[in-house]
Design an enzyme around this catalytic site. Structure first.
Site, PDB file in Angstrom:
ATOM      1  N   CYS A 172      87.390 136.112 -23.960  1.00 38.62           N
ATOM      2  CA  CYS A 172      87.330 136.165 -22.489  1.00 38.62           C
ATOM      3  C   CYS A 172      86.895 134.815 -21.932  1.00 38.62           C
ATOM      4  O   CYS A 172      86.080 134.754 -20.988  1.00 38.62           O
ATOM      5  CB  CYS A 172      86.384 137.275 -21.996  1.00 38.62           C
ATOM      6  SG  CYS A 172      86.890 138.904 -22.486  1.00 38.62           S
ATOM      7  N   LYS A 213      74.237 144.690 -24.765  1.00 40.74           N
ATOM      8  CA  LYS A 213      74.080 143.501 -25.612  1.00 40.74           C
ATOM      9  C   LYS A 213      72.627 143.310 -26.048  1.00 40.74           C
ATOM     10  O   LYS A 213      72.327 142.456 -26.863  1.00 40.74           O
ATOM     11  CB  LYS A 213      74.577 142.258 -24.882  1.00 40.74           C
ATOM     12  CG  LYS A 213      76.088 142.276 -24.655  1.00 40.74           C
ATOM     13  CD  LYS A 213      76.615 140.909 -24.355  1.00 40.74           C
ATOM     14  CE  LYS A 213      77.935 140.957 -23.639  1.00 40.74           C
ATOM     15  NZ  LYS A 213      79.079 141.032 -24.558  1.00 40.74           N
ATOM     16  N   ASP A 259      74.329 133.856 -15.596  1.00 39.80           N
ATOM     17  CA  ASP A 259      74.853 134.925 -16.449  1.00 39.80           C
ATOM     18  C   ASP A 259      74.049 134.891 -17.752  1.00 39.80           C
ATOM     19  O   ASP A 259      74.236 134.002 -18.578  1.00 39.80           O
ATOM     20  CB  ASP A 259      76.344 134.669 -16.701  1.00 39.80           C
ATOM     21  CG  ASP A 259      76.942 135.665 -17.689  1.00 39.80           C
ATOM     22  OD1 ASP A 259      76.188 136.486 -18.242  1.00 39.80           O
ATOM     23  OD2 ASP A 259      78.158 135.597 -17.922  1.00 39.80           O
TER      24      ASP A 259
HETATM   25  C1  LIG Z   1      78.551 135.481 -21.386  1.00 39.18           C
HETATM   26  C2  LIG Z   1      79.065 136.830 -20.967  1.00 39.18           C
HETATM   27  N1  LIG Z   1      79.135 137.118 -19.656  1.00 39.18           N
HETATM   28  C3  LIG Z   1      79.556 138.306 -19.225  1.00 39.18           C
HETATM   29  C4  LIG Z   1      79.960 139.277 -20.093  1.00 39.18           C
HETATM   30  C5  LIG Z   1      80.439 140.581 -19.553  1.00 39.18           C
HETATM   31  O1  LIG Z   1      79.614 141.618 -19.945  1.00 39.18           O
HETATM   32  P1  LIG Z   1      80.066 143.140 -19.723  1.00 39.18           P
HETATM   33  O2  LIG Z   1      81.444 143.263 -20.315  1.00 39.18           O
HETATM   34  O3  LIG Z   1      79.041 143.919 -20.469  1.00 39.18           O
HETATM   35  O4  LIG Z   1      80.043 143.400 -18.268  1.00 39.18           O
HETATM   36  C6  LIG Z   1      79.928 139.025 -21.463  1.00 39.18           C
HETATM   37  C7  LIG Z   1      80.407 140.032 -22.429  1.00 39.18           C
HETATM   38  O5  LIG Z   1      80.919 139.709 -23.480  1.00 39.18           O
HETATM   39  C8  LIG Z   1      79.451 137.770 -21.926  1.00 39.18           C
HETATM   40  O6  LIG Z   1      79.381 137.489 -23.224  1.00 39.18           O
END
Ligand SMILES: Cc1ncc(COP(=O)(O)O)c(C=O)c1O
Length: 433
Positions: free
Chosen positions: A389, A251, A225
């Site tokens: 999250c 991002k 990720d």
């Molecule tokens: C480390 C990480 N993984 C996954 C995501 C998920 O990204 P998205 O909400 O753009 O799908 C985020 C978003 O904050 C993140 O910071």
């Protein structure tokens, strides 16, 4: 005198000791934020102190202009029309695939799949690869550091398929516990899903060590990720040695609604489609459907055309600036940010000191993170508060929520100073100090 009132050079002295040449270099580097600020319409008048880039980055004019001119003069559906407008929109969309391929140093455009975001990219792998490859006795290994996006899909797929969901623990400050990882890897491990850079602590995964360990102890695929790291460093999927990599456009200074899944071609070829519908087929009949080749097999329906084209503009913007300059600038500002927060009475920074990248997560004794974020907002300072999250991580750290200040390439010394002043003010407001 508060942190917010002292000069940049004095600030350096409060932080790590620096020699004269380093000081000079940092001041030159700091000009990157000032220099590019004008590229971002929302930051131009200086009213907004935006320290929430880890959540979503602001957009440069180049991206906004590229998308609005597409809608004004260049928009049509892609891969379908034979008229010029559709052909040129298709060409622009596919040119971005090439750009992303180069951005990630992938071997071919077939390895680049456009999704609606990082979350969808991870779910694509979970549902396509996971549903057809996992079963009882198999294990998926993830970590306590993950964003829910790289945690919950694996829990769900393991539940559906009767596989075991396992999780690598962390040390006291939130670094991956590599001994725990070693003990949990085995021939049963079919996939390891982990973050490159934590959105909650800014701690980086020692990826080379992890990849070597996974390859030595299992035949597992590795999904990285890269949502956070993609904005801060150049990613080379071949030297990273991973099988899948996912990130979101929003991002990395691009639009929301678009993400990228990189997958090693041999693995993607073997995977069944995730979403089904138009554009992902070669032929359809009542008797059955033949799927299209990569990458179309994984891009069902009308894709986020303008967002993909906007993502291309964001990548061009990053390429023009260079990641070396961005990294140097952000590193210098990180020192300032850590110093500023460390100076605030009652502030406790989480994560390993000196190893944080791009963001600082902290608590302030006696003040709830949400109240603090609201107070900072009243001073024009935008930060994030909550569990980010990452509830398993919050539980490990024995906190329910924190405040997070994160940097982007447009962040400046003045942003950090405004945060410092607002934090000082918050002590007076909440604690009468
Ligand atoms: C480390 C990480 N993984 C996954 C995501 C998920 O990204 P998205 O909400 O753009 O799908 C985020 C978003 O904050 C993140 O910071």
């Amino acid at each position: 005198m508060s942190f917010a009132e002292i000069s940049f050079t004095e600030l350096r002295a409060v932080g790590k000791p620096l020699n004269a040449s380093q000081n000079q270099k940092d001041i030159v580097v700091d000009s990157l934020g000032e220099r590019v600020r004008g590229d971002f319409p929302i930051l131009r008048d200086g009213a907004l102190c935006y320290l929430d880039t880890a959540s979503s980055a602001q957009k440069p004019e180049k991206v906004i202009e590229c998308m609005s001119s597409l809608y004004e003069r260049g928009y049509a559906n892609i891969h379908r029309g034979v008229y010029d407008l559709s052909a040129s929109a298709t060409e622009r969309y596919e040119a971005v695939r090439s750009l992303v391929k180069d951005f990630l140093s992938a071997k071919s455009v077939q390895e680049i799949i456009f999704t609606r975001g990082c979350t969808e990219a991870i779910n694509l792998v979970a549902y396509s690869w996971g549903l057809s490859n996992l079963g009882a006795g198999d294990e998926v290994l993830t970590t306590t550091l993950e964003h829910h996006s790289n945690f919950v899909p694996w829990q769900r797929i393991c539940e559906i398929r009767g596989a075991s969901f396992r999780c690598v623990g962390l040390d006291a400050v939130g670094r991956l516990d590599l001994n725990d990882m070693r003990s949990k890897l085995s021939s049963k491990t079919k996939l390891v899903a982990l973050t490159h850079l934590s959105n909650a602590l800014g701690v980086k995964t020692p990826l080379a060590e992890v990849v070597a360990m996974v390859r030595e102890q299992s035949d597992a695929l590795i999904l990285l990720d890269a949502s956070q790291s993609a904005a801060h460093e150049r990613l080379d999927v071949q030297s990273l040695g991973v099988d899948f990599l996912a990130f979101s456009g929003h991002k990395i200074y691009g639009p929301s609604g678009v993400g990228v899944l990189y997958g090693r071609r041999e693995v993607l070829e073997e995977m069944p489609p995730f979403l089904c519908g138009g554009d992902m087929i070669r032929s359809v009949s009542i008797e059955g459907t033949e799927y299209a080749d990569l990458p179309a097999k994984f891009e069902a329906g009308t894709p986020p055309i303008a967002a993909v084209i906007g993502l291309g503009a964001a990548i061009e913007y990053l390429n023009e600036l260079s990641f070396d300059a961005i990294q140097e600038h952000e590193r210098a500002l990180m020192d300032l940010l850590e110093t500023a927060i460390g100076e605030v009475s009652g502030a406790r920074m989480l994560g390993p000191a000196g190893e944080r990248k791009g963001l600082v997560t902290f608590t302030l004794e006696g003040v709830h993170p949400h109240d603090l974020a609201q107070f900072l907002a009243s001073k024009g300072v935008a930060v994030r508060a909550g569990h980010h999250c990452a509830q398993p991580l919050m539980k490990h750290l024995a906190v329910s929520s924190t405040t997070r200040a994160s940097l982007g390439l447009y962040s400046t010394e003045s942003d950090v100073r405004r945060l410092a002043q607002a934090l000082e003010d918050s002590l007076r407001f909440f604690l009468r100090r």
